[in-house]
Design a protein around this motif. Structure first.
Motif, PDB file in Angstrom:
ATOM      1  N   THR A 272      31.623  28.908  44.546  1.00 18.83           N
ATOM      2  CA  THR A 272      30.216  29.318  44.554  1.00 18.83           C
ATOM      3  C   THR A 272      30.119  30.723  45.150  1.00 18.83           C
ATOM      4  O   THR A 272      31.058  31.203  45.802  1.00 18.83           O
ATOM      5  CB  THR A 272      29.369  28.382  45.434  1.00 18.83           C
ATOM      6  OG1 THR A 272      29.869  28.497  46.780  1.00 18.83           O
ATOM      7  CG2 THR A 272      29.447  26.936  44.974  1.00 18.83           C
ATOM      8  N   LYS A 273      28.957  31.346  44.987  1.00 20.39           N
ATOM      9  CA  LYS A 273      28.756  32.684  45.555  1.00 20.39           C
ATOM     10  C   LYS A 273      28.946  32.649  47.079  1.00 20.39           C
ATOM     11  O   LYS A 273      29.564  33.539  47.660  1.00 20.39           O
ATOM     12  CB  LYS A 273      27.363  33.200  45.206  1.00 20.39           C
ATOM     13  CG  LYS A 273      27.166  34.642  45.619  1.00 20.39           C
ATOM     14  CD  LYS A 273      25.748  35.115  45.422  1.00 20.39           C
ATOM     15  CE  LYS A 273      25.485  35.477  43.993  1.00 20.39           C
ATOM     16  NZ  LYS A 273      24.211  36.199  43.840  1.00 20.39           N
TER      17      LYS A 273
ATOM     18  N   TYR B 190      36.372  27.430  39.926  1.00 20.46           N
ATOM     19  CA  TYR B 190      35.545  28.565  40.363  1.00 20.46           C
ATOM     20  C   TYR B 190      34.699  28.246  41.590  1.00 20.46           C
ATOM     21  O   TYR B 190      34.134  27.162  41.693  1.00 20.46           O
ATOM     22  CB  TYR B 190      34.686  29.056  39.182  1.00 20.46           C
ATOM     23  CG  TYR B 190      35.565  29.722  38.140  1.00 20.46           C
ATOM     24  CD1 TYR B 190      35.743  31.096  38.134  1.00 20.46           C
ATOM     25  CD2 TYR B 190      36.292  28.964  37.217  1.00 20.46           C
ATOM     26  CE1 TYR B 190      36.600  31.712  37.223  1.00 20.46           C
ATOM     27  CE2 TYR B 190      37.151  29.568  36.299  1.00 20.46           C
ATOM     28  CZ  TYR B 190      37.298  30.949  36.318  1.00 20.46           C
ATOM     29  OH  TYR B 190      38.152  31.552  35.420  1.00 20.46           O
TER      30      TYR B 190
ATOM     31  N   LEU C 262      30.452  37.178  34.153  1.00 15.97           N
ATOM     32  CA  LEU C 262      30.292  35.790  34.606  1.00 15.97           C
ATOM     33  C   LEU C 262      30.236  34.896  33.371  1.00 15.97           C
ATOM     34  O   LEU C 262      29.584  35.246  32.395  1.00 15.97           O
ATOM     35  CB  LEU C 262      28.981  35.641  35.380  1.00 15.97           C
ATOM     36  CG  LEU C 262      29.047  35.791  36.893  1.00 15.97           C
ATOM     37  CD1 LEU C 262      27.663  35.601  37.492  1.00 15.97           C
ATOM     38  CD2 LEU C 262      30.043  34.816  37.515  1.00 15.97           C
TER      39      LEU C 262
ATOM     40  N   THR D 175      37.347  40.985  46.146  1.00 16.82           N
ATOM     41  CA  THR D 175      36.709  39.976  45.297  1.00 16.82           C
ATOM     42  C   THR D 175      37.371  39.926  43.920  1.00 16.82           C
ATOM     43  O   THR D 175      37.427  38.871  43.286  1.00 16.82           O
ATOM     44  CB  THR D 175      35.192  40.240  45.213  1.00 16.82           C
ATOM     45  OG1 THR D 175      34.724  40.350  46.554  1.00 16.82           O
ATOM     46  CG2 THR D 175      34.458  39.106  44.536  1.00 16.82           C
TER      47      THR D 175
ATOM     48  N   SER E 147      33.931  36.429  38.592  1.00 21.38           N
ATOM     49  CA  SER E 147      33.670  35.709  39.843  1.00 21.38           C
ATOM     50  C   SER E 147      32.231  35.913  40.301  1.00 21.38           C
ATOM     51  O   SER E 147      31.677  37.013  40.196  1.00 21.38           O
ATOM     52  CB  SER E 147      34.601  36.225  40.948  1.00 21.38           C
ATOM     53  OG  SER E 147      34.273  35.617  42.182  1.00 21.38           O
ATOM     54  N   GLU E 148      31.662  34.852  40.841  1.00 24.01           N
ATOM     55  CA  GLU E 148      30.389  34.976  41.558  1.00 24.01           C
ATOM     56  C   GLU E 148      30.595  35.977  42.699  1.00 24.01           C
ATOM     57  O   GLU E 148      31.699  36.077  43.244  1.00 24.01           O
ATOM     58  CB  GLU E 148      29.982  33.622  42.165  1.00 24.01           C
ATOM     59  CG  GLU E 148      29.557  32.567  41.172  1.00 24.01           C
ATOM     60  CD  GLU E 148      28.158  32.817  40.603  1.00 24.01           C
ATOM     61  OE1 GLU E 148      27.481  33.753  41.058  1.00 24.01           O
ATOM     62  OE2 GLU E 148      27.774  32.074  39.678  1.00 24.01           O
ATOM     63  N   GLY E 149      29.555  36.666  43.079  1.00 29.89           N
ATOM     64  CA  GLY E 149      29.622  37.523  44.273  1.00 29.89           C
ATOM     65  C   GLY E 149      30.206  38.900  44.030  1.00 29.89           C
ATOM     66  O   GLY E 149      30.181  39.750  44.912  1.00 29.89           O
ATOM     67  N   ARG E 150      30.745  39.170  42.815  1.00 33.15           N
ATOM     68  CA  ARG E 150      31.368  40.472  42.576  1.00 33.15           C
ATOM     69  C   ARG E 150      30.335  41.594  42.653  1.00 33.15           C
ATOM     70  O   ARG E 150      30.628  42.682  43.133  1.00 33.15           O
ATOM     71  CB  ARG E 150      32.094  40.478  41.223  1.00 33.15           C
ATOM     72  CG  ARG E 150      32.737  41.810  40.863  1.00 33.15           C
ATOM     73  CD  ARG E 150      33.840  42.186  41.857  1.00 33.15           C
ATOM     74  NE  ARG E 150      34.389  43.526  41.658  1.00 33.15           N
ATOM     75  CZ  ARG E 150      33.876  44.646  42.179  1.00 33.15           C
ATOM     76  NH1 ARG E 150      32.769  44.614  42.918  1.00 33.15           N
ATOM     77  NH2 ARG E 150      34.469  45.808  41.979  1.00 33.15           N
ATOM     78  N   THR E 151      29.106  41.312  42.170  1.00 36.07           N
ATOM     79  CA  THR E 151      28.063  42.353  42.163  1.00 36.07           C
ATOM     80  C   THR E 151      27.745  42.811  43.583  1.00 36.07           C
ATOM     81  O   THR E 151      27.591  44.000  43.854  1.00 36.07           O
ATOM     82  CB  THR E 151      26.781  41.782  41.508  1.00 36.07           C
ATOM     83  OG1 THR E 151      27.153  41.193  40.282  1.00 36.07           O
ATOM     84  CG2 THR E 151      25.729  42.844  41.276  1.00 36.07           C
TER      85      THR E 151
ATOM     86  N   GLU F 284      38.885  36.750  42.155  1.00 33.19           N
ATOM     87  CA  GLU F 284      38.665  36.418  40.731  1.00 33.19           C
ATOM     88  C   GLU F 284      39.983  35.961  40.098  1.00 33.19           C
ATOM     89  O   GLU F 284      40.025  34.933  39.422  1.00 33.19           O
ATOM     90  CB  GLU F 284      38.101  37.640  39.979  1.00 33.19           C
ATOM     91  CG  GLU F 284      37.845  37.369  38.508  1.00 33.19           C
ATOM     92  CD  GLU F 284      37.241  38.589  37.783  1.00 33.19           C
ATOM     93  OE1 GLU F 284      36.529  39.387  38.426  1.00 33.19           O
ATOM     94  OE2 GLU F 284      37.492  38.734  36.569  1.00 33.19           O
TER      95      GLU F 284
END
Ligand code: NAD
Length: 428
Positions: free
Chosen positions: A376-377, A374, A178, A361, A183-187, A365
């Motif tokens: 948001t999550k 970009y 990040l 995801t 990308s947000e949310g990848r985790t 990205e």
């Protein structure tokens, strides 16, 4: 004993089975049984002690009819061309079933990453790109992290590629950190993706998610967010999780009389997914042997550790209450266990559908990298939910229409999409 198959033999066997169901033209089958391109190359690295060591690298591009090849790069001591071929083939089917415009690829280097220094790792990453840069790119082949590789390594690889082509090109690798084009949310993506498909399966089977219990193997990235999602999104309970204890060199199952609290366990797990045993015991967790997770009274079984753990031996120890198996892990269920699930009418969500949240995801990205804008999550996870729900329902429809098991249906949907793309492009 659980069966041992060469991974590529297995990938071809699975393909042949579905090619028969689809009555595919033998010529088209011959195209799809094999990767389109394979690269095998040597990477010299100056080691910290001054010696020169040469590493073996691979990249396999299985099929790019639907878009650029996509798939991770693994650093593993036991890497082989056949493993990379199999994984690249599975990526083609995974991207197609998720209906993202990408093909299948995979790469690797024969190395145990824990035996080399940080500087040596960086040299190796840059060396891989120095050989491959003309054959990868945002419109061509987009690698990502996998076993033994990290977001930081993708950052180095992206930097090397950008220098070689003379322009900042973040979209050439995904899984970046990040702030470095990630990308947000990848985790959360893969674990939550598993839960979106479980939610849809429960709707189909008319199960009440709030009264449901899951038992999960593993407590790494996928299992952590599958556990959180099962509780927070579906209102269910988690009976157990498990992990490989790196200190004791054995696996353990963790359960609690009030149900597992994954948010608490997240505070005592290390980066490799080993839960702090003493701290868990102090918090009232019951610690049993590693296979106990599969025997727990539950409605949903989620293997999310490593391949082959739901096999001919372990599947028979599963609680008779299990109605859904959601394959978070790649290759979590062996063909022998599959037969048991079919015979007992247990609803299976096959791995390349169930865990497609990660690659979807990654696709988001590269879309964000292309736009240089970009999300948001919440936006990322909302789009992921839409994609996973659609993918699940496409497979379910195929399964009902053709009266086939979900794994076969998922293959039928994806192979059909790849064949159509090849035909539309006039490849034959
Ligand atoms: P991870 O390394 O973060 O976690 C793996 C977990 O499994 C750890 O808790 C580890 O202790 C446990 N484990 C390892 N060996 C075990 C054993 N013998 N018994 C019990 N537990 C054991 O890995 P991850 O990213 O969570 O991936 C898990 C699986 O999901 C793999 O099959 C991976 O290929 C697949 N997958 C992951 C992603 C992703 O985005 N992370 C995407 C698609 C598929």
């Amino acid at each position: 004993m659980a069966e041992q198959l060469n991974a590529f033999d297995m990938a071809q066997k699975q393909f042949d089975h579905v090619a028969k169901l689809l009555k595919l033209d033998p010529g088209i089958s011959e195209v799809l049984r094999w990767p389109m391109r394979e690269y095998s190359f040597r990477i010299p690295v100056r080691m910290d002690d001054g010696s020169l060591r040469v590493f073996q690298g691979f990249r396999v591009q299985h099929n790019d009819a639907r878009g650029p090849n996509k798939g991770g790069i693994r650093f593993a001591a036991n890497e082989t061309m056949d493993t990379v071929r199999a994984l690249a083939t599975w990526m083609t089917w995974k991207c197609a079933v998720a209906d993202i415009p990408l093909g299948g690829g995979k790469g690797g280097i024969i190395v145990d990453p824990s035996t080399i220094s940080v500087r040596e790792k960086e040299e190796l990453c840059r060396g891989w790109v120095d050989v491959m840069w003309k054959n990868i790119g945002p419109r061509n082949d987009v690698p990502a992290p996998d076993v033994g590789t990290t977001p930081q390594m993708m950052g180095w690889m992206m930097d090397e590629y950008s220098k070689l082509v003379g322009q900042f090109t973040p979209g050439v690798f995904t899984g970046k950190p990040l702030g470095g084009g990630g990308s947000e949310g990848r985790t959360e993506a893969t674990g939550y993706g598993v839960i979106y498909t479980v939610r849809e399966a429960m709707k189909h089977l008319k199960m009440d998610s709030k009264k449901s219990v899951a038992t999960i193997e593993g407590f790494g990235n996928v299992a952590q967010y599958a556990a959180i999602g099962f509780i927070e999104m579906l209102g269910g309970k988690v009976a157990a999780v498990s992990c490989w204890d790196r200190n004791d060199k054995k696996s353990y199952t963790y359960s609690h009389k009030a149900g597992v609290d994954p948010r608490f366990l997240l505070t005592i797990v290390d980066e490799y997914g080993t839960i702090g045993k003493a701290k868990a015991e102090a918090a009232g967790y019951i610690v049993e042997d590693g296979e106990a997770w599969i025997t727990k009274e539950a409605d949903v079984l989620i293997p999310a550790a490593i391949e082959g753990h739901v096999n001919g031996d372990t599947v028979k120890k599963m609680s008779s209450r299990i109605k859904i198996v959601a394959e978070g892990a790649n290759g979590g269920v062996t063909p022998e266990a599959d037969e048991f699930l079919k015979a007992n009418k247990i609803f299976d969500i096959p791995d390349f559908l169930c865990n497609a949240g990660g690659v979807t995801t990654s696709y988001f990205e590269s879309v964000q990298n292309d736009m240089n804008y970009y999300w948001t999550k919440e936006e990322v996870l909302g789009r992921l939910d839409t994609k996973m729900t659609q993918a699940f329902n496409n497979v379910l429809e195929m399964s009902e229409k053709e009266k086939v098991y979900m794994r076969d249906a998922a293959y039928m949907v994806s192979i059909d999409r790849v064949v159509k793309a090849m035909q539309l492009r006039g490849w034959f």
